[in-house]
Design an enzyme around this catalytic site. Sequence first.
Site, PDB file in Angstrom:
ATOM      1  CE  LYS A 128      -8.386  -2.060   5.283  1.00  0.00           C
ATOM      2  NZ  LYS A 128      -8.629  -3.258   4.200  1.00  0.00           N
ATOM      3  CD1 TRP A 168      -2.153  -2.102   1.765  1.00  0.00           C
ATOM      4  CD2 TRP A 168      -3.165  -1.274   0.112  1.00  0.00           C
ATOM      5  NE1 TRP A 168      -3.271  -2.987   1.553  1.00  0.00           N
ATOM      6  CE2 TRP A 168      -3.798  -2.384   0.245  1.00  0.00           C
ATOM      7  CE3 TRP A 168      -3.234  -0.543  -0.951  1.00  0.00           C
ATOM      8  CZ2 TRP A 168      -4.617  -3.158  -0.566  1.00  0.00           C
ATOM      9  CZ3 TRP A 168      -4.368  -1.084  -1.656  1.00  0.00           C
ATOM     10  CH2 TRP A 168      -5.013  -2.099  -1.705  1.00  0.00           C
ATOM     11  CG  ASP A 170      -3.128   3.975   4.229  1.00  0.00           C
ATOM     12  OD1 ASP A 170      -4.013   3.986   4.952  1.00  0.00           O
ATOM     13  OD2 ASP A 170      -2.771   3.475   3.176  1.00  0.00           O
TER      14      ASP A 170
END
Length: 361
Positions: free
Chosen positions: A197, A103, A173
Site C-alpha cells: 500500500k 483484518w 498491524d
Amino acid sequence: MTKRIYNFSAGPAVLPLAALEEAQRDLLALPGVGESILEISHRSKPFDAIIHGAEADMRKLAGIFDNYHVLFLQGGASLQFSMVPLNLMPPGGKADYIITGIWSKKAMKEAQKVGHVNVAASTEADNFARIPTQEELNLTPEAAYVHFTTNNTIHGTEWKREPETADVPLVADASSDIFSRPIDVARYGMIYAGAQKNLAPAGLTLAIIRDDLLARSPQGLHTMLDYNTHAKEKSLYNTPPVFAIYIARLVLKHLLDEGGLEEMARRNQTKAGLLYDAIDASGGFYRPHAQRDSRSLMNVTFRLPSEDLEKKFVSEATLTGLDGLKGHRSIGGIRASLYNAFPREGVEALVAFMKEFREKN
Ligand SMILES: Cc1ncc(COP(=O)(O)O)c(C=O)c1O
C-alpha cells in the site's frame, strides 16, 4: 508513455512516480552493474547495497532504534497473523486483541489456534465505524502482547494515538498506514505491514521487532516461521523478494527527499481533509462510514443514497479516469484510498466529480 489515471485502489496501490521512473530507466541494467534487478542474485554485492540501503533509510525515516530488527519477509500481513502468536505467545499463554475490523478478526482467529485470546474491545456492534476509547479496553495485565490494527483499510477508521498497555508489548498491524505519519517506534514491541500500500509492490512484508521479543520464540518452531532465522540471517535466509525490496528502497529514498514523515502527515491531512469536507458539505447525499473522531486519512469510505447510485458512481468515475473506488465487498459503498503517493490533484478531481454527480442525481 500511456497516460496514467488516478488509482484509488486499496492495495496494491499507487507508487511514487519518481520511483517508478527510476525503476523503468534502470530496468534493463542497473547503473554500474549491467544486469537487471530482475536478474541479479540476492547474494550479490549490488543487492547487498540495496537491502542495506533500504534498511538504513527506513531507520532514518521512522526513527527505528538499534534494539529493533528490520525484517524483509514474505507471506503478506496474513502470515504475520500466524507468526506473531507462534513466536510471541508462550505455550498456554494469552494475548489481548482489539477488534476494529475484518483484518483484526482474521489476526485473532490465527492467535486462537495458538493460545488463549482475550478480546480487549470490539467495535463490531457499531459496524466497525469507530475506534474504541482507552476506557473501553479490557486489558489483561499478564498478556503476552496486545494486538491492534492501526488503520482499518476496509472500514476507513484509524487510531489517532496508540492504546496504552503499560508494560505489555504492543503489536501493530500497520499494513495500510505505515510511513503515512510519524511513528513512535519505542511504543511498540513489534510493527508489521504488508508492503503493497504505502511502500512497495506486492510480495514484501515488513516486520520491525524489538530485540528482547526474539527470545520468546519456542524451540522447534519451523525455521521459516521463526523471527530469529530472519533476524540472524538479515532477511537473507532464503531468497527474498528482490524486486519489491528494490522498489521499497526507491520509495524510502523518495520519502526522505520529500521531507520525511512529518511532511507525509501534512500532505495526507490535506488530501483527506478535502474529501471529508466534500462529503460533509453534500447535505447527506454522501454519508461517511466512519465516525468523525475515527476517520482514516488513508481510506475514506462513504455511502450514497442507494446501491444503484453507488454502482453508477463507480462506473462513471472510472470513465473519467478515477479508478478503484468500489468499496470492499463486505461493507459496500465507496472507498477512496489516498496513500502517500496518491496526488492531491487526484483528490481534487474526485471532489469535482462528486459535486457534478450529486447535482445530476
Ligand atoms: C490492515 C490489513 N491487514 C492485513 C491485510 C492482509 O494483507 P496481505 O494481503 O499482505 O496478507 C490487509 C490487506 O489489505 C490490510 O489492509
